[in-house]
Design an enzyme around this catalytic site. Sequence first.
Site, PDB file in Angstrom:
ATOM      1  N   GLY A  91       0.838  -1.193   0.000  1.00  0.00           N
ATOM      2  CA  GLY A  91       0.000   0.000   0.000  1.00  0.00           C
ATOM      3  C   GLY A  91       0.871   1.240   0.000  1.00  0.00           C
ATOM      4  O   GLY A  91       2.076   1.181   0.262  1.00  0.00           O
ATOM      5  N   SER A  92       0.273   2.385  -0.317  1.00  0.00           N
ATOM      6  CA  SER A  92       1.038   3.629  -0.333  1.00  0.00           C
ATOM      7  C   SER A  92       0.118   4.791  -0.020  1.00  0.00           C
ATOM      8  O   SER A  92      -1.102   4.709  -0.202  1.00  0.00           O
ATOM      9  CB  SER A  92       1.712   3.842  -1.691  1.00  0.00           C
ATOM     10  OG  SER A  92       0.747   3.915  -2.728  1.00  0.00           O
ATOM     11  N   GLY A  93       0.706   5.868   0.476  1.00  0.00           N
ATOM     12  CA  GLY A  93      -0.038   7.082   0.788  1.00  0.00           C
ATOM     13  C   GLY A  93       0.806   8.287   0.455  1.00  0.00           C
ATOM     14  O   GLY A  93       1.846   8.186  -0.209  1.00  0.00           O
ATOM     15  N   SER A  94       0.350   9.471   0.898  1.00  0.00           N
ATOM     16  CA  SER A  94       1.074  10.695   0.574  1.00  0.00           C
ATOM     17  C   SER A  94       2.415  10.773   1.291  1.00  0.00           C
ATOM     18  O   SER A  94       3.331  11.449   0.826  1.00  0.00           O
ATOM     19  CB  SER A  94       0.219  11.919   0.941  1.00  0.00           C
ATOM     20  OG  SER A  94      -0.127  11.878   2.318  1.00  0.00           O
ATOM     21  N   PHE A  95       2.558  10.080   2.449  1.00  0.00           N
ATOM     22  CA  PHE A  95       3.775  10.191   3.236  1.00  0.00           C
ATOM     23  C   PHE A  95       4.674   8.958   3.156  1.00  0.00           C
ATOM     24  O   PHE A  95       5.845   9.040   3.488  1.00  0.00           O
ATOM     25  CB  PHE A  95       3.442  10.434   4.714  1.00  0.00           C
ATOM     26  CG  PHE A  95       2.871  11.798   4.991  1.00  0.00           C
ATOM     27  CD1 PHE A  95       3.038  12.827   4.085  1.00  0.00           C
ATOM     28  CD2 PHE A  95       2.162  12.031   6.154  1.00  0.00           C
ATOM     29  CE1 PHE A  95       2.520  14.083   4.341  1.00  0.00           C
ATOM     30  CE2 PHE A  95       1.640  13.298   6.415  1.00  0.00           C
ATOM     31  CZ  PHE A  95       1.822  14.319   5.494  1.00  0.00           C
ATOM     32  N   VAL A 102       4.473   1.050   1.750  1.00  0.00           N
ATOM     33  CA  VAL A 102       4.720  -0.138   2.567  1.00  0.00           C
ATOM     34  C   VAL A 102       4.998  -1.323   1.645  1.00  0.00           C
ATOM     35  O   VAL A 102       4.234  -1.587   0.704  1.00  0.00           O
ATOM     36  CB  VAL A 102       3.517  -0.455   3.481  1.00  0.00           C
ATOM     37  CG1 VAL A 102       3.835  -1.660   4.356  1.00  0.00           C
ATOM     38  CG2 VAL A 102       3.184   0.752   4.351  1.00  0.00           C
ATOM     39  N   LYS A 110       7.891  -0.071   6.069  1.00  0.00           N
ATOM     40  CA  LYS A 110       7.209   1.198   5.816  1.00  0.00           C
ATOM     41  C   LYS A 110       8.260   2.268   5.536  1.00  0.00           C
ATOM     42  O   LYS A 110       8.956   2.725   6.435  1.00  0.00           O
ATOM     43  CB  LYS A 110       6.351   1.578   7.025  1.00  0.00           C
ATOM     44  CG  LYS A 110       5.517   2.836   6.833  1.00  0.00           C
ATOM     45  CD  LYS A 110       4.584   3.058   8.020  1.00  0.00           C
ATOM     46  CE  LYS A 110       3.684   4.264   7.826  1.00  0.00           C
ATOM     47  NZ  LYS A 110       2.755   4.450   8.954  1.00  0.00           N
ATOM     48  N   ASP A 146      -6.226   9.044  13.779  1.00  0.00           N
ATOM     49  CA  ASP A 146      -6.509   8.743  12.357  1.00  0.00           C
ATOM     50  C   ASP A 146      -7.027   7.319  12.205  1.00  0.00           C
ATOM     51  O   ASP A 146      -6.605   6.576  11.314  1.00  0.00           O
ATOM     52  CB  ASP A 146      -5.254   8.950  11.517  1.00  0.00           C
ATOM     53  CG  ASP A 146      -5.561   9.072  10.024  1.00  0.00           C
ATOM     54  OD1 ASP A 146      -6.715   9.413   9.682  1.00  0.00           O
ATOM     55  OD2 ASP A 146      -4.666   8.829   9.197  1.00  0.00           O
TER      56      ASP A 146
END
Length: 523
Positions: A245-249, A252, A266, A348
């Site tokens: 998975g990935s996000g703005s910050f 993983v 991560k 969060d």
Amino acid sequence: MLYGSIPTCLGELKSFRRLYLDSNKLESTVPLNLWNLKDLLELNLSSNSLRGSLPSEIKNLEVVNQLDISQNQFSGDIPSSTGSMQSLVSLFFAHNKFQGSIPESLGNIRSLESLDLSYNNFSGLIPKSLETLNYLQYLDVSHNRLEGEIPVGGRFANFTDQSFLQDYALCNETRQQFPHCGKTLKRSKSKNLVALMKYILPPIIALIFAMCITLLIVRRRKSYRQPPKKLREATNDFSETNILGSGSFCSVYEGTLSDGLNVAVKVFNFQSERVTKSFDIESKILSTICHRKLVRIIGCCSNTEFKALILEYMPNGSLERWLDIAIDVALALEYLHHGLTFTVLHCDLKPSNVLLDQDMVGHVGDFGIAKLFGQGESIAQTKTLGTIGYMAPEYGSEGIVSTSGDVYSFGIMLLEMYTRKKPTDAMFGEKMSLKRWVSQSLDENKIIEVVDANLLRREDTNFSAKEQCVLSILALAMECLINSPMERISTREVVARLEKIKTTFLRTTKDAKDGNGKQINEY
């Protein structure tokens, strides 16, 4: 009827949350320190005679969600740093003298719902990055000097031709008021070639020279920038096939260490001080706490160019696919809120931050914006916002965080688990939310209409027992979602209620099985 310039002393009032100076006769430039009000939520300077350009310091308005400077005489380019203002919901720059291109970085403002850049002197293309703004409901770039193709992806299909009027060099294949792009491109080709030779070629020559110098420096520092060899080997050199998975910050990756241990690595995107702070917070919290319902930290790696956490690998994905772990999550929250000598706020909580191990046990993870409270502390203000749709009202509007805010997020998560609807689903808006939708179904005794059909069907064996179980869970969620944080139940009460609901359901289904000899499918 205020006139003159904005006093510089306003920029020293750090507690400002909302500042409205619109519809006056103010002039001159905006004091530079006004852009340093880091806790400001709303700023309205519209309908004045303010002038000057916007400084890169505008990015310091980290939590602002409403910014209106329309109807002034601002000029120059929009700083690309505007794209780092992640909390922006409404951005109004209309009726000014801005020029240059619309920054691609505006596509980074994921929460943006309204963007008005009309009546300026913008030129160049409409950034394709705006297609990624999933919450954008209003766009106006009319009356500029924009050119090229009008984007067609994302929310652009919902915008009428009025959003692009008086931009005579724009083109589109389906909009009747604009020429087809083939005709427009031929007309502008020669003009672009002249601009290329006159303006772009000299900087390119300078850039090549600078790159040669940079390359020498890069080779000397290369060994310092490389991630540790063991992590590269474990993740197949951080291959895309290993991404979980990935996000703005961060991103993983799944990995296997030399001793055969499966881990999740991560890796933090090394872009800003905010990312570094997120790494520091999460590594500190995960190294301090330990609970069977929390993701376990195995180690970390940190140097000047690379930061990563090595975490326990959870093979069964996120809560978005598996619903039967509400108690696990509640127990994790209870431990964070009441099981330590200090209090930890997650800040969060959402389905994608809950992972399942091989035994389908839920573990809460991602403590990038968590808060640690000392003894006696119960509430605080923060400039870092959580995820839209899951934040408590006082968190989203005033930046106030507390254990009650985590309870609210848990309530939203319960609704999502049992309705299979996200709070940001397209069916929800100003008039209807996930919370209101479920509340109405409870009031009208029609929960069968909102509950995921895979969980509850009238033809199910022992339907009434299942319906009562779901009814109790949704009612509990509503108590978590009370607007006043003082009136919400605690995580201890949540755990006790869920355990009671589970016990009642299992006893009811067992009695039904013992009574008629039929196997009751596990809920």
